[in-house]
Design a protein around this motif. Structure first.
Motif, mmCIF file in Angstrom:
data_model
loop_
_atom_site.group_PDB
_atom_site.id
_atom_site.type_symbol
_atom_site.label_atom_id
_atom_site.label_comp_id
_atom_site.label_asym_id
_atom_site.label_seq_id
_atom_site.Cartn_x
_atom_site.Cartn_y
_atom_site.Cartn_z
ATOM 1 N N THR A 75 4.784 43.597 -61.802
ATOM 2 C CA THR A 75 3.924 43.046 -60.581
ATOM 3 C C THR A 75 2.876 42.133 -61.344
ATOM 4 O OG1 THR A 75 2.158 44.701 -60.781
ATOM 5 C CG2 THR A 75 4.041 45.170 -58.995
ATOM 6 N N PRO A 76 2.446 40.795 -60.564
ATOM 7 C CA PRO A 76 1.617 40.034 -61.189
ATOM 8 C C PRO A 76 0.257 40.684 -61.548
ATOM 9 C CG PRO A 76 2.448 39.229 -59.284
ATOM 10 C CD PRO A 76 3.040 40.552 -59.213
ATOM 11 N N MET A 77 -0.168 40.634 -62.746
ATOM 12 C CA MET A 77 -1.344 41.220 -63.266
ATOM 13 C C MET A 77 -2.604 40.419 -63.320
ATOM 14 S SD MET A 77 -0.137 42.955 -66.552
ATOM 15 C CE MET A 77 -0.048 41.534 -67.543
ATOM 16 N N TYR A 78 -2.550 39.245 -62.978
ATOM 17 C CA TYR A 78 -3.854 38.224 -63.265
ATOM 18 C C TYR A 78 -4.099 37.760 -61.692
ATOM 19 C CZ TYR A 78 -2.922 38.934 -68.052
ATOM 20 O OH TYR A 78 -2.525 39.344 -69.411
ATOM 21 N N ALA A 79 -5.263 38.135 -61.169
ATOM 22 C CA ALA A 79 -6.128 37.868 -59.943
ATOM 23 C C ALA A 79 -6.230 35.954 -60.083
ATOM 24 C CB ALA A 79 -7.270 38.482 -59.568
ATOM 25 N N THR A 80 -6.411 35.748 -61.290
ATOM 26 C CA THR A 80 -6.605 34.385 -61.434
ATOM 27 C C THR A 80 -5.611 33.543 -61.001
ATOM 28 O OG1 THR A 80 -7.716 34.762 -63.632
ATOM 29 C CG2 THR A 80 -6.833 32.355 -63.244
ATOM 30 N N TYR A 81 -4.402 34.011 -60.970
ATOM 31 C CA TYR A 81 -3.188 33.204 -60.328
ATOM 32 C C TYR A 81 -2.881 33.752 -59.108
ATOM 33 C CZ TYR A 81 -3.266 31.478 -65.138
ATOM 34 O OH TYR A 81 -3.586 30.954 -66.493
ATOM 35 N N SER A 82 -2.952 35.020 -58.642
ATOM 36 C CA SER A 82 -2.266 35.734 -57.270
ATOM 37 C C SER A 82 -3.340 35.791 -56.417
ATOM 38 C CB SER A 82 -1.847 37.033 -57.853
ATOM 39 O OG SER A 82 -2.952 38.061 -58.247
ATOM 40 N N ASP A 83 -4.751 35.532 -56.801
ATOM 41 C CA ASP A 83 -5.557 35.865 -55.699
ATOM 42 C C ASP A 83 -6.375 34.608 -55.216
ATOM 43 O OD1 ASP A 83 -7.845 36.396 -54.080
ATOM 44 O OD2 ASP A 83 -8.516 38.322 -55.053
ATOM 45 N N PRO A 84 -6.139 34.309 -54.079
ATOM 46 C CA PRO A 84 -6.730 32.430 -53.851
ATOM 47 C C PRO A 84 -8.084 32.428 -53.873
ATOM 48 C CG PRO A 84 -4.927 33.447 -52.073
ATOM 49 C CD PRO A 84 -5.445 34.559 -53.067
ATOM 50 N N HIS A 85 -8.811 33.598 -53.704
ATOM 51 C CA HIS A 85 -10.483 33.476 -53.696
ATOM 52 C C HIS A 85 -10.755 33.415 -55.268
ATOM 53 C CE1 HIS A 85 -14.531 34.306 -53.187
ATOM 54 N NE2 HIS A 85 -14.424 35.415 -53.863
ATOM 55 N N VAL A 86 -10.106 34.084 -56.177
ATOM 56 C CA VAL A 86 -10.403 34.138 -57.371
ATOM 57 C C VAL A 86 -9.967 33.081 -58.047
ATOM 58 C CG1 VAL A 86 -9.946 35.396 -59.727
ATOM 59 C CG2 VAL A 86 -10.409 36.487 -57.724
ATOM 60 N N TRP A 87 -8.686 32.537 -57.650
ATOM 61 C CA TRP A 87 -8.202 31.260 -58.293
ATOM 62 C C TRP A 87 -9.034 29.952 -57.654
ATOM 63 C CZ3 TRP A 87 -6.039 26.884 -55.389
ATOM 64 C CH2 TRP A 87 -5.455 26.081 -56.303
ATOM 65 N N GLY A 88 -9.322 30.118 -56.767
ATOM 66 C CA GLY A 88 -10.604 29.123 -56.286
ATOM 67 C C GLY A 88 -12.015 28.925 -57.016
ATOM 68 N N GLN A 89 -12.253 30.276 -57.369
ATOM 69 C CA GLN A 89 -13.667 30.174 -58.031
ATOM 70 C C GLN A 89 -13.372 29.745 -59.594
ATOM 71 O OE1 GLN A 89 -14.666 34.529 -57.769
ATOM 72 N NE2 GLN A 89 -16.437 33.403 -56.933
ATOM 73 N N VAL A 90 -12.170 30.019 -59.795
ATOM 74 C CA VAL A 90 -11.843 29.528 -61.288
ATOM 75 C C VAL A 90 -11.571 27.756 -61.345
ATOM 76 C CG1 VAL A 90 -9.878 29.439 -63.187
ATOM 77 C CG2 VAL A 90 -10.508 31.676 -62.115
ATOM 78 N N MET A 91 -10.750 27.201 -60.436
ATOM 79 C CA MET A 91 -10.430 26.081 -60.250
ATOM 80 C C MET A 91 -12.051 25.167 -59.895
ATOM 81 S SD MET A 91 -7.630 25.503 -60.844
ATOM 82 C CE MET A 91 -7.462 23.648 -60.471
ATOM 83 N N SER A 92 -12.832 25.646 -59.319
ATOM 84 C CA SER A 92 -14.321 25.144 -58.934
ATOM 85 C C SER A 92 -14.893 24.885 -60.307
ATOM 86 C CB SER A 92 -15.023 26.056 -57.993
ATOM 87 O OG SER A 92 -14.477 26.135 -56.926
ATOM 88 N N LEU A 93 -14.615 25.600 -61.456
ATOM 89 C CA LEU A 93 -15.331 25.418 -62.625
ATOM 90 C C LEU A 93 -14.547 24.011 -63.256
ATOM 91 C CD1 LEU A 93 -15.399 29.118 -64.002
ATOM 92 C CD2 LEU A 93 -17.408 27.647 -62.773
ATOM 93 N N CYS A 94 -13.272 24.107 -63.002
ATOM 94 C CA CYS A 94 -12.726 23.051 -63.539
ATOM 95 C C CYS A 94 -12.679 21.582 -63.076
ATOM 96 C CB CYS A 94 -11.153 23.099 -63.658
ATOM 97 S SG CYS A 94 -10.520 24.490 -64.547
ATOM 98 N N VAL A 95 -12.868 21.309 -61.666
ATOM 99 C CA VAL A 95 -13.002 20.041 -60.930
ATOM 100 C C VAL A 95 -14.362 19.866 -60.223
ATOM 101 C CG1 VAL A 95 -10.514 19.987 -60.761
ATOM 102 C CG2 VAL A 95 -11.701 21.179 -58.957
ATOM 103 N N GLY A 96 -15.092 20.914 -60.230
ATOM 104 C CA GLY A 96 -16.444 21.050 -59.390
ATOM 105 C C GLY A 96 -16.222 21.468 -58.064
ATOM 106 N N SER A 97 -17.246 22.332 -57.814
ATOM 107 C CA SER A 97 -17.138 23.247 -56.371
ATOM 108 C C SER A 97 -16.926 22.149 -55.167
ATOM 109 C CB SER A 97 -18.440 23.647 -56.044
ATOM 110 O OG SER A 97 -18.622 24.919 -57.200
ATOM 111 N N ALA A 98 -17.572 21.089 -55.095
ATOM 112 C CA ALA A 98 -17.361 20.110 -54.111
ATOM 113 C C ALA A 98 -16.297 19.422 -54.015
ATOM 114 C CB ALA A 98 -18.621 18.871 -53.999
ATOM 115 N N ASN A 99 -15.655 18.827 -54.907
ATOM 116 C CA ASN A 99 -14.470 18.313 -55.233
ATOM 117 C C ASN A 99 -13.414 19.362 -54.637
ATOM 118 O OD1 ASN A 99 -15.401 15.803 -55.705
ATOM 119 N ND2 ASN A 99 -15.036 16.258 -58.081
#
Length: 301
Positions: free
Chosen positions: A208-232
């Protein structure tokens, strides 16, 4: 399928990170060429050393400053290629690029010298490197680190540092820092490969997928917000990394583990060949020196 262009130039190319690497590169060449006379045993920088340093900086920017870094937040297999380059490719190039006389100046700082003497001991270096790498890829720890910019940056620096310690007994050319001979170096490489295997196997054979970073939309959204900025990121209204890849999450994860193991085996194979031929040349040279020595007259009688 969406493209990375939607995230903007700053997120894709990390201009501040590029500026830092340019400053480091300029500083390296200035200190090792124009100002090397300030070092007691400073010698001319070789073309090979300069080329290796440039290559290490280019690779470091490619994996941490280019769109590859953004892709690593979208696809796990890209993340594993990024990790392989960060700990298995760049550190050896960096060690060989820095002249011995420059390393000696670095070791003149007692704190750095003490840290190197401790953590570059073969057994400690193996345990520290493989321990920190495996610890990082425990799912709950990985997801937590990826959601905190300072933890992510700090742990990346830590992994790079322990990778330097791990490679040091194999590649440094300083007589006072030689802790392994030819045969022990071969055993060291094999032990390193074995210790890294459990972490890769855990990832490869998970069902099964182990990492919420890639499988959980909420966690992935938080991770991506750090990369591109929350507003963007919020304005893009994205639901998950599956918008950028057609591969399933499980296959993405398994591919990442396989690629990490393959890259590791290739690199260790290259280093093993280097160590073996270096050992062979040294053995041949020692044999020739012994043959050139004059015979003892007492033995002739």
């Amino acid at each position: 399928m969406l493209t990375l262009d939607i995230f903007g130039f700053k997120a894709l190319w990390s201009p501040y990170f590029l500026l830092i690497l340019i400053v480091i590169t300029v500083g390296y060449f200035v200190l090792t060429t124009k100002y090397r006379s300030f070092f007691p045993d400073g010698e001319p920088l070789t073309k090979t050393q300069g080329a290796l340093f440039l290559l290490s900086m280019i690779l470091l920017y490619a994996i941490k400053g280019s769109p590859v870094d953004l892709l690593a937040h979208l696809m796990f297999w890209v993340h594993m290629i990024q990790m392989a380059a960060l700990v298995l490719v760049v550190p050896p190039l960096f060690i060989m690029a820095v002249p011995d006389w420059f390393w000696r100046k670095i070791f003149s700082v007692s704190v750095i010298d003490s840290l190197f003497k401790l953590f570059s001991k073969p057994l400690i270096a193996l345990i520290a490197f493989n321990g920190f790498f495996s610890f990082y890829h425990v799912p709950i720890i990985f997801d937590h680190i990826m959601q905190n910019a300072w933890l992510h940056a700090g742990y990346s620096i830590l992994l790079f540092a322990v990778a330097i310690f791990m490679w040091w007994p194999l590649l440094n050319q300083m007589p006072e820092h030689q802790t392994l001979n030819g045969l022990k170096k071969v055993g060291y490489i094999f032990a390193d490969g074995i210790l890294l295997t459990p972490a890769c196997a855990l990832i490869i054979f998970a069902d099964t997928p182990m990492y919420a970073t890639y499988s959980d939309p909420h966690v992935w959204g938080q991770v991506m917000s750090l990369c591109v900025g929350s507003a963007n990121f919020d304005s893009l209204n994205l639901s998950g990394p599956q918008l950028f890849s057609s591969i399933s999450l499980l296959h993405d994860q398994q591919l990442g583990g396989v690629l990490m193991k393959i890259i590791q085996e290739i690199i260790y194979g290259v280093i093993l060949g280097h160590v073996f031929f270096e050992w062979y040349r040294k053995d041949q040279s020692d044999s020739e020196q012994e043959m050139k020595q004059p015979l003892n007259p007492l033995l002739i009688k």
